[in-house]
Design a protein around this motif. Structure first.
Motif, PDB file in Angstrom:
ATOM      1  N   ALA A 227      88.754  44.341  66.738  1.00 19.20           N
ATOM      2  CA  ALA A 227      88.567  44.633  65.687  1.00 19.20           C
ATOM      3  C   ALA A 227      86.998  44.467  66.027  1.00 19.20           C
ATOM      4  O   ALA A 227      86.198  44.479  64.988  1.00 19.20           O
ATOM      5  CB  ALA A 227      88.685  43.182  64.341  1.00 19.20           C
ATOM      6  N   GLY A 228      86.820  45.115  66.883  1.00 13.66           N
ATOM      7  CA  GLY A 228      84.785  45.502  67.161  1.00 13.66           C
ATOM      8  C   GLY A 228      84.876  44.093  67.633  1.00 13.66           C
ATOM      9  O   GLY A 228      85.435  43.528  67.855  1.00 13.66           O
ATOM     10  N   SER A 229      82.965  44.322  67.422  1.00 12.36           N
ATOM     11  CA  SER A 229      82.696  42.624  67.353  1.00 12.36           C
ATOM     12  C   SER A 229      83.782  41.813  67.180  1.00 12.36           C
ATOM     13  O   SER A 229      84.102  41.744  65.685  1.00 12.36           O
ATOM     14  CB  SER A 229      81.364  43.017  67.294  1.00 12.36           C
ATOM     15  OG  SER A 229      80.244  43.915  68.090  1.00 12.36           O
ATOM     16  N   PHE A 230      83.995  40.628  67.759  1.00 10.49           N
ATOM     17  CA  PHE A 230      85.287  39.998  67.066  1.00 10.49           C
ATOM     18  C   PHE A 230      83.389  38.559  66.416  1.00 10.49           C
ATOM     19  O   PHE A 230      84.333  37.855  65.447  1.00 10.49           O
ATOM     20  CB  PHE A 230      85.996  39.227  67.769  1.00 10.49           C
ATOM     21  CG  PHE A 230      86.903  37.888  67.639  1.00 10.49           C
ATOM     22  CD1 PHE A 230      87.985  38.632  66.775  1.00 10.49           C
ATOM     23  CD2 PHE A 230      86.273  36.563  66.949  1.00 10.49           C
ATOM     24  CE1 PHE A 230      89.185  37.468  66.879  1.00 10.49           C
ATOM     25  CE2 PHE A 230      87.464  36.013  66.492  1.00 10.49           C
ATOM     26  CZ  PHE A 230      88.519  36.259  66.601  1.00 10.49           C
ATOM     27  N   VAL A 314      81.402  28.945  75.504  1.00 16.07           N
ATOM     28  CA  VAL A 314      80.009  29.198  74.660  1.00 16.07           C
ATOM     29  C   VAL A 314      79.195  27.570  74.967  1.00 16.07           C
ATOM     30  O   VAL A 314      78.241  27.673  74.395  1.00 16.07           O
ATOM     31  CB  VAL A 314      79.806  30.079  73.804  1.00 16.07           C
ATOM     32  CG1 VAL A 314      78.201  30.568  73.518  1.00 16.07           C
ATOM     33  CG2 VAL A 314      80.208  32.354  74.928  1.00 16.07           C
ATOM     34  N   MET A 315      79.933  26.711  73.952  1.00 18.27           N
ATOM     35  CA  MET A 315      78.975  25.724  73.456  1.00 18.27           C
ATOM     36  C   MET A 315      79.026  24.823  74.277  1.00 18.27           C
ATOM     37  O   MET A 315      77.730  24.436  75.000  1.00 18.27           O
ATOM     38  CB  MET A 315      79.810  25.184  72.504  1.00 18.27           C
ATOM     39  CG  MET A 315      79.215  23.807  71.515  1.00 18.27           C
ATOM     40  SD  MET A 315      78.310  24.463  71.271  1.00 18.27           S
ATOM     41  CE  MET A 315      78.424  25.008  69.249  1.00 18.27           C
ATOM     42  N   GLU A 316      79.898  25.042  75.562  1.00 26.42           N
ATOM     43  CA  GLU A 316      79.745  23.600  76.700  1.00 26.42           C
ATOM     44  C   GLU A 316      78.502  24.616  77.478  1.00 26.42           C
ATOM     45  O   GLU A 316      77.993  23.394  78.050  1.00 26.42           O
ATOM     46  CB  GLU A 316      80.655  23.940  77.664  1.00 26.42           C
ATOM     47  CG  GLU A 316      81.559  22.671  78.208  1.00 26.42           C
ATOM     48  CD  GLU A 316      82.971  23.289  78.852  1.00 26.42           C
ATOM     49  OE1 GLU A 316      82.783  23.470  80.296  1.00 26.42           O
ATOM     50  OE2 GLU A 316      83.787  22.948  77.890  1.00 26.42           O
ATOM     51  N   LYS A 317      78.021  25.690  77.881  1.00 21.01           N
ATOM     52  CA  LYS A 317      77.630  26.210  78.623  1.00 21.01           C
ATOM     53  C   LYS A 317      76.481  26.357  78.200  1.00 21.01           C
ATOM     54  O   LYS A 317      74.854  26.501  78.327  1.00 21.01           O
ATOM     55  CB  LYS A 317      78.083  27.812  79.476  1.00 21.01           C
ATOM     56  CG  LYS A 317      77.068  28.369  80.294  1.00 21.01           C
ATOM     57  CD  LYS A 317      77.728  29.279  80.724  1.00 21.01           C
ATOM     58  CE  LYS A 317      77.113  30.387  82.156  1.00 21.01           C
ATOM     59  NZ  LYS A 317      77.076  29.487  83.400  1.00 21.01           N
ATOM     60  N   PHE A 318      76.125  27.346  76.414  1.00 19.39           N
ATOM     61  CA  PHE A 318      74.834  27.376  76.609  1.00 19.39           C
ATOM     62  C   PHE A 318      74.019  26.399  75.241  1.00 19.39           C
ATOM     63  O   PHE A 318      73.522  26.618  74.567  1.00 19.39           O
ATOM     64  CB  PHE A 318      74.731  28.710  75.668  1.00 19.39           C
ATOM     65  CG  PHE A 318      74.622  29.201  76.950  1.00 19.39           C
ATOM     66  CD1 PHE A 318      73.802  29.603  77.954  1.00 19.39           C
ATOM     67  CD2 PHE A 318      76.305  30.141  77.418  1.00 19.39           C
ATOM     68  CE1 PHE A 318      74.042  31.122  78.783  1.00 19.39           C
ATOM     69  CE2 PHE A 318      76.172  30.996  77.824  1.00 19.39           C
ATOM     70  CZ  PHE A 318      74.992  31.839  78.834  1.00 19.39           C
ATOM     71  N   GLY A 319      75.529  25.928  74.325  1.00 17.07           N
ATOM     72  CA  GLY A 319      75.399  24.365  73.261  1.00 17.07           C
ATOM     73  C   GLY A 319      74.724  25.145  72.085  1.00 17.07           C
ATOM     74  O   GLY A 319      74.311  25.649  71.497  1.00 17.07           O
ATOM     75  N   ILE A 320      75.404  27.396  72.188  1.00 18.37           N
ATOM     76  CA  ILE A 320      75.552  27.538  70.775  1.00 18.37           C
ATOM     77  C   ILE A 320      76.723  28.022  70.287  1.00 18.37           C
ATOM     78  O   ILE A 320      77.723  28.178  70.933  1.00 18.37           O
ATOM     79  CB  ILE A 320      74.662  29.391  71.936  1.00 18.37           C
ATOM     80  CG1 ILE A 320      73.130  28.829  71.667  1.00 18.37           C
ATOM     81  CG2 ILE A 320      74.753  30.457  70.438  1.00 18.37           C
ATOM     82  CD1 ILE A 320      72.140  30.501  72.464  1.00 18.37           C
ATOM     83  N   ASN A 321      77.139  28.151  68.504  1.00 20.68           N
ATOM     84  CA  ASN A 321      77.994  27.675  68.256  1.00 20.68           C
ATOM     85  C   ASN A 321      78.136  29.377  68.135  1.00 20.68           C
ATOM     86  O   ASN A 321      76.787  29.625  67.699  1.00 20.68           O
ATOM     87  CB  ASN A 321      77.649  26.997  67.202  1.00 20.68           C
ATOM     88  CG  ASN A 321      79.107  27.684  65.660  1.00 20.68           C
ATOM     89  OD1 ASN A 321      80.130  27.730  67.115  1.00 20.68           O
ATOM     90  ND2 ASN A 321      79.279  27.366  64.682  1.00 20.68           N
ATOM     91  N   LEU A 322      79.176  29.985  67.348  1.00 22.53           N
ATOM     92  CA  LEU A 322      79.437  31.548  67.917  1.00 22.53           C
ATOM     93  C   LEU A 322      80.138  31.819  66.476  1.00 22.53           C
ATOM     94  O   LEU A 322      81.183  30.926  66.160  1.00 22.53           O
ATOM     95  CB  LEU A 322      80.557  32.115  68.514  1.00 22.53           C
ATOM     96  CG  LEU A 322      79.869  32.997  70.678  1.00 22.53           C
ATOM     97  CD1 LEU A 322      80.816  33.249  71.065  1.00 22.53           C
ATOM     98  CD2 LEU A 322      77.870  33.375  70.014  1.00 22.53           C
ATOM     99  N   GLU A 323      79.799  32.599  65.497  1.00 21.33           N
ATOM    100  CA  GLU A 323      80.783  32.766  64.341  1.00 21.33           C
ATOM    101  C   GLU A 323      81.622  33.755  64.270  1.00 21.33           C
ATOM    102  O   GLU A 323      80.891  35.181  64.859  1.00 21.33           O
ATOM    103  CB  GLU A 323      79.349  32.484  63.388  1.00 21.33           C
ATOM    104  CG  GLU A 323      79.748  31.968  61.392  1.00 21.33           C
ATOM    105  CD  GLU A 323      78.922  32.034  60.719  1.00 21.33           C
ATOM    106  OE1 GLU A 323      78.843  33.130  60.383  1.00 21.33           O
ATOM    107  OE2 GLU A 323      77.525  32.216  61.238  1.00 21.33           O
ATOM    108  N   PRO A 324      82.383  33.885  63.481  1.00 20.09           N
ATOM    109  CA  PRO A 324      83.463  34.815  63.735  1.00 20.09           C
ATOM    110  C   PRO A 324      82.735  35.930  63.161  1.00 20.09           C
ATOM    111  O   PRO A 324      82.532  35.803  61.413  1.00 20.09           O
ATOM    112  CB  PRO A 324      84.480  34.132  62.927  1.00 20.09           C
ATOM    113  CG  PRO A 324      84.627  33.140  63.469  1.00 20.09           C
ATOM    114  CD  PRO A 324      83.699  32.468  63.984  1.00 20.09           C
ATOM    115  N   GLU A 325      82.643  37.167  62.989  1.00 19.26           N
ATOM    116  CA  GLU A 325      82.755  38.504  62.020  1.00 19.26           C
ATOM    117  C   GLU A 325      83.799  38.627  61.461  1.00 19.26           C
ATOM    118  O   GLU A 325      84.142  39.472  60.532  1.00 19.26           O
ATOM    119  CB  GLU A 325      81.961  39.393  63.033  1.00 19.26           C
ATOM    120  CG  GLU A 325      81.634  40.591  62.145  1.00 19.26           C
ATOM    121  CD  GLU A 325      81.054  41.887  62.816  1.00 19.26           C
ATOM    122  OE1 GLU A 325      79.561  41.681  63.782  1.00 19.26           O
ATOM    123  OE2 GLU A 325      81.807  42.933  63.002  1.00 19.26           O
TER     124      GLU A 325
END
Ligand code: EPU
Length: 338
Positions: A227-230, A314-325
């Motif tokens: 689906a392109g960028s997830f 990604v949360m573990e390594k950078f503390g950043i939450n990725l939000e699904p597109e």
């Protein structure tokens, strides 16, 4: 109105996940839209070409798949005005514009999906967003049973965001998108890969280059379902960014107008070591870590599971939450039968 029952949606989603809907309705005009009952609408999911939709259960909700077609062009001294119906294919529409001498969408070539879906998540690529050229959007309001017009400002466009994705989600259907293209064309060619064309730059050359770039990095859903960028690229504060940059000085980033910083989710995922990783027939694409590919799974929950693993790493390594597109339909659920 065309209606089908017990309809397979496998060919209607670019992850190629099998799902069956009890009923799918294909309204092809405003009068057919007005035939949809409130009860039907309240149980339905609106599907375009299914390039941003993940069916998480084998049983899908009732589907409304708008089928309005047509393109109209008018012009004034300084601009072209183009109205396109929602079920027109996006890439075919872009090609139609460029071959008609109407320029502006060349950077958005080859994005999968329909014209009607484009404003919902404000599709964007290579320095251009569709909202840059949208003048108005016509939207059929299910509760009022009539067409409403939204000006560009009223659409509340943002990065992969709009009024249609937020407040108006599920409450109506975009029927037509009205574009305005200045006749005085301004190339947008600063993106790496497009910036070596010099003065000989033309809309067709940009379109050809964009197609080449996309084909080199992004898998074709017809051959490798995806689906392109997830995920969306995360936006963080300048302060958080400064701290991260001390540790990761090669990290790509994009300055936002309000001072915030957008990071490249693909880069963050690659740093966790997950690029190319596979689990239960689905995987992180080998050339672009922001894309999840379905190699052999018949269950949308396998894709959900991989996406959650990516989020936690990604949360573990950078503390950043990725939000699904990508939009999850029917999640959470008990699971798929094997
Ligand atoms: N990168 C990596 N590893 C990866 C992928 C990317 O290090 O596996 C790095 C790249 O080297 C680059 C940066 O991350 O420095 C950005 O990568 P790219 O230019 O490929 O763009 P993107 O941020 O991954 C966004 C859009 C795409 C759009 C491209 C081009 C989002 C969520 N995605 O991707 O849109 O085509 O920019 O403008 O904003 C889509 O939405 O489906 C989509 C494909």
């Amino acid at each position: 109105m065309k209606i089908r029952t017990k309809f397979s949606l496998q060919a209607c989603n670019s992850f190629n996940i099998p799902a069956i809907t009890a009923e799918i309705l294909f309204p092809a005009s405003l009068s057919e839209l007005s035939e949809l009952s409130d009860e039907k609408v309240s149980q339905s999911y609106i599907l375009g070409e299914g390039t941003n939709t993940l069916f998480c259960q084998p049983d899908a909700p009732i589907i409304i798949k708008p089928n309005l077609m047509g393109i109209e062009v008018t012009e004034t001294e300084k601009s072209f005005h183009v109205s396109a119906a929602c079920a027109e294919n996006w890439h075919e529409f872009v090609k139609f514009c460029i071959s008609s001498g109407i320029y502006g969408l060349e950077n958005l070539a080859l994005i999968p999906g329909s014209v009607g879906a484009a404003p919902v998540q404000n599709i964007g690529a290579y320095g251009v967003e569709v909202s840059d050229f949208i003048e108005r959007v016509s939207w059929y309001d299910f509760s009022k049973h009539k067409l409403v017009e939204f000006s560009q400002a009223e659409c509340q466009f943002g990065y992969r965001n709009s009024l249609f994705k937020q407040t108006l989600s599920g409450k109506g259907i975009i029927t037509h998108v009205h574009f305005k293209f200045p006749k005085l064309w301004q190339p947008v060619a600063s993106y790496q890969g497009l910036n070596d064309m010099g003065l000989a730059v033309t809309p067709s050359k940009i379109m050809a280059k964009v197609i080449e770039l996309r084909q080199s990095k992004l898998p074709d859903p017809k051959h490798l379902p995806n689906a392109g960028s997830f995920f969306k690229n995360p936006v963080i504060s300048r302060q958080t960014f400064k701290t991260m940059q001390q540790q990761y000085d090669t990290m790509p980033f994009y300055q936002q107008q309000n001072g915030d910083i957008k990071l490249a989710a693909g880069w963050l995922i690659e740093q966790t070591g997950l690029k190319g990783f596979r689990l239960k027939g689905v995987g992180v694409h080998e050339k672009q870590a922001l894309v999840i590919v379905n190699y052999a799974s018949n269950c949308g929950l396998d894709i959900v599971e991989l996406s959650q693993l990516i989020q936690s790493k990604v949360m573990e390594k950078f503390g950043i939450n990725l939000e699904p597109e990508v939009r999850f339909i029917g999640y959470p659920s008990v699971g798929c039968e094997s």
